[in-house]
Design a protein around this motif. Structure first.
Motif, PDB file in Angstrom:
ATOM      1  N   CYS A   1       0.849  -1.191   0.000  1.00 30.35           N
ATOM      2  CA  CYS A   1       0.000   0.000   0.000  1.00 30.35           C
ATOM      3  C   CYS A   1       0.888   1.246   0.000  1.00 30.35           C
ATOM      4  O   CYS A   1       1.836   1.333   0.763  1.00 30.35           O
ATOM      5  N   LEU A   2       0.564   2.174  -0.875  1.00 28.30           N
ATOM      6  CA  LEU A   2       1.299   3.429  -0.959  1.00 28.30           C
ATOM      7  C   LEU A   2       0.305   4.589  -0.939  1.00 28.30           C
ATOM      8  O   LEU A   2      -0.798   4.481  -1.465  1.00 28.30           O
ATOM      9  N   GLN A   3       0.750   5.673  -0.370  1.00 28.18           N
ATOM     10  CA  GLN A   3      -0.060   6.879  -0.457  1.00 28.18           C
ATOM     11  C   GLN A   3       0.054   7.426  -1.876  1.00 28.18           C
ATOM     12  O   GLN A   3       0.994   7.121  -2.604  1.00 28.18           O
ATOM     13  N   ASP A   4      -0.902   8.245  -2.254  1.00 29.02           N
ATOM     14  CA  ASP A   4      -0.915   8.794  -3.611  1.00 29.02           C
ATOM     15  C   ASP A   4       0.393   9.486  -3.964  1.00 29.02           C
ATOM     16  O   ASP A   4       0.956   9.265  -5.030  1.00 29.02           O
ATOM     17  N   GLU A   5       0.890  10.311  -3.070  1.00 25.44           N
ATOM     18  CA  GLU A   5       2.110  11.070  -3.330  1.00 25.44           C
ATOM     19  C   GLU A   5       3.305  10.145  -3.555  1.00 25.44           C
ATOM     20  O   GLU A   5       4.098  10.348  -4.472  1.00 25.44           O
ATOM     21  N   ALA A   6       3.424   9.123  -2.746  1.00 23.76           N
ATOM     22  CA  ALA A   6       4.532   8.179  -2.871  1.00 23.76           C
ATOM     23  C   ALA A   6       4.417   7.388  -4.178  1.00 23.76           C
ATOM     24  O   ALA A   6       5.421   7.128  -4.856  1.00 23.76           O
ATOM     25  N   PHE A   7       3.194   7.009  -4.544  1.00 23.65           N
ATOM     26  CA  PHE A   7       2.978   6.267  -5.786  1.00 23.65           C
ATOM     27  C   PHE A   7       3.397   7.094  -6.999  1.00 23.65           C
ATOM     28  O   PHE A   7       4.120   6.620  -7.870  1.00 23.65           O
ATOM     29  N   TYR A   8       2.958   8.351  -7.054  1.00 29.98           N
ATOM     30  CA  TYR A   8       3.288   9.195  -8.195  1.00 29.98           C
ATOM     31  C   TYR A   8       4.779   9.540  -8.228  1.00 29.98           C
ATOM     32  O   TYR A   8       5.367   9.654  -9.305  1.00 29.98           O
TER      33      TYR A   8
END
Length: 89
Positions: A5-12
């Motif tokens: 699981c990643l937060q949106d910011e980390a994913f982008y």
């Protein structure tokens, strides 16, 4: 199976890093010397006569390793295009 699981910011941020590395890797793979067909496509010219004219006038660099094989320097073509670029008003 593992789930990450990643937060949106980390994913982008991760996606941007992957894209940057892929672009960097592909940029280094470009050949310095290209064929006449590639040079014509790059310059957006349709005839080999125009390519020969640019070569004869010394506007683009070329190499002739064999009698019928002429290769063109990608950097000199880019420099030629940049030199003839016009700024907009």
């Amino acid at each position: 199976m593992q789930v990450i699981c990643l937060q949106d910011e980390a994913f982008y941020a991760l996606i941007e890093q992957v894209v940057f590395r892929l672009k960097e890797k592909n940029a280094s793979k470009q050949d310095k010397w290209i064929s006449d067909d590639q040079a014509m496509q790059f310059l957006n010219v349709k005839s080999k006569t125009t390519l020969q004219k640019l070569r004869d006038e010394g506007k683009i660099r070329f190499s002739q390793p064999q009698k019928k094989i002429i290769l063109y320097d990608r950097d000199s073509i880019e420099a030629y295009l940049e030199q003839n670029a016009r700024n907009t008003f």
